[in-house]
Enzyme design. Sequence first.
Site, PDB file in Angstrom:
ATOM      1  N   HIS A   1       2.732  16.794   2.233  1.00  0.00           N
ATOM      2  CA  HIS A   1       2.402  15.443   1.792  1.00  0.00           C
ATOM      3  C   HIS A   1       1.458  15.454   0.593  1.00  0.00           C
ATOM      4  CE1 HIS A   1      -0.503  11.955   2.101  1.00  0.00           C
ATOM      5  NE2 HIS A   1       0.644  11.322   1.952  1.00  0.00           N
TER       6      HIS A   1
ATOM      7  N   LYS B   1       9.567   3.095   0.946  1.00  0.00           N
ATOM      8  CA  LYS B   1       8.818   2.687   2.125  1.00  0.00           C
ATOM      9  C   LYS B   1       9.587   1.632   2.917  1.00  0.00           C
ATOM     10  CE  LYS B   1       5.093   5.108   1.149  1.00  0.00           C
ATOM     11  NZ  LYS B   1       4.489   6.118   2.050  1.00  0.00           N
TER      12      LYS B   1
END
Length: 396
Positions: free
Chosen positions: A328, A197
């Site tokens: 996802h 991230k």
Amino acid sequence: MLDISQRLIPAQPPKAGFAAGPATQDAIKTIKLSLAYLPLARPISDAKVLTGRQKPLTEVAFLFCEIETESGHSGLGFSYSKRAGGRALYAHACEIADNLLGEDPNDIARLWDKLCWAGASVGRSGVATQAIAAIDICLWDLKAKRAGLPLAKLLGAYRDGVACYNTSGGFLSSSIDEIKAAIDKSLDAGIGGIKIKVGQPDPMEDLRRIDAVTQHLNGRAPLMVDANQQWDRVTALRFGRLVEPLNLEWIEEPLDAYDAEGHALLARELATPIATGEMLASSDEHMALIRADAVDFIQPDAPRVGGITQFLKICAQAEVKRMRLAPHFAMEIHLHLAAAYPHEPWVEHFDWLAPLFNEELEIRDGRMIVPARPGLGCSLTGKARDWTVETTTFGG
């Protein structure tokens, strides 16, 4: 005065050999809906938390659907919500599910439309489609089980395994040392790619983390980064140009999920591929990305867009543009769908859901292997039952 009634063509009876309505091979007997909350081992933070838009994630809500038919066939499907919305999904599913009692479970596309119209007042996106998704996925699982085939084979598989990457070890709530340890664990387990991230308020801190991870990987696996929609167009473009020498597999969600024009700009200007789509909650919303050539990797989430029926519509349009696919979350579902996509895809590995299912997916040589079990190949654990807070059954 013209007599309209004399000009109307009288209704004709059905021709011999043709049914007046849908052919019925089976009928839905019972529908069981359950709401469960999966606790996470530790609070999770991404860029949305660091920018103050959300609180750390501590649990995931799941809407489970279990259907049984008059002929004795059964299916399991689920959708989910993070931070908020779990009870809304469950409530809406309970409002519409009984419309399917007595219906032929094979007529999945027609039944999707029936559920959509049953809840038309709340639209065709968001909670509405995510509630339908659990039921739709259940029907596909049932259909594949009835055929005695893994779902991927029922859909027409291109491959028996899909390249997989790990995300759960790369959150911003983890230190660099923790991320390095998670990378080694993932690669030792046979996972083929690593995602971390980014999107912090200070982009330079993101660059330092990327540099540390790149050095630790040392070319052992492709690296992806995910900004979780936290950049504006200028920041995303500047950041993208700075990391181009790193040959990242993609930059994910650099902009607001609905900014198709901005993503198209980045896709044109940057050599690094652009990926997005996970937060969109309908097939129509994905069409905006596809029409604008806004992504290199399209990332639909079947539980969010309304289930497998809508996911397949997205894939059909993306395939025309020769876009890559990287669904996802929910690998238990998306492994099958990615295996049936023409262009080589990725599937996202998340170990969070492991306590929910009795079966474990096999990972080997960087790829997740399509299970030979019929349907999705999943069954709920006792823990999943223990974490259930509400249940409603229709029919019987």
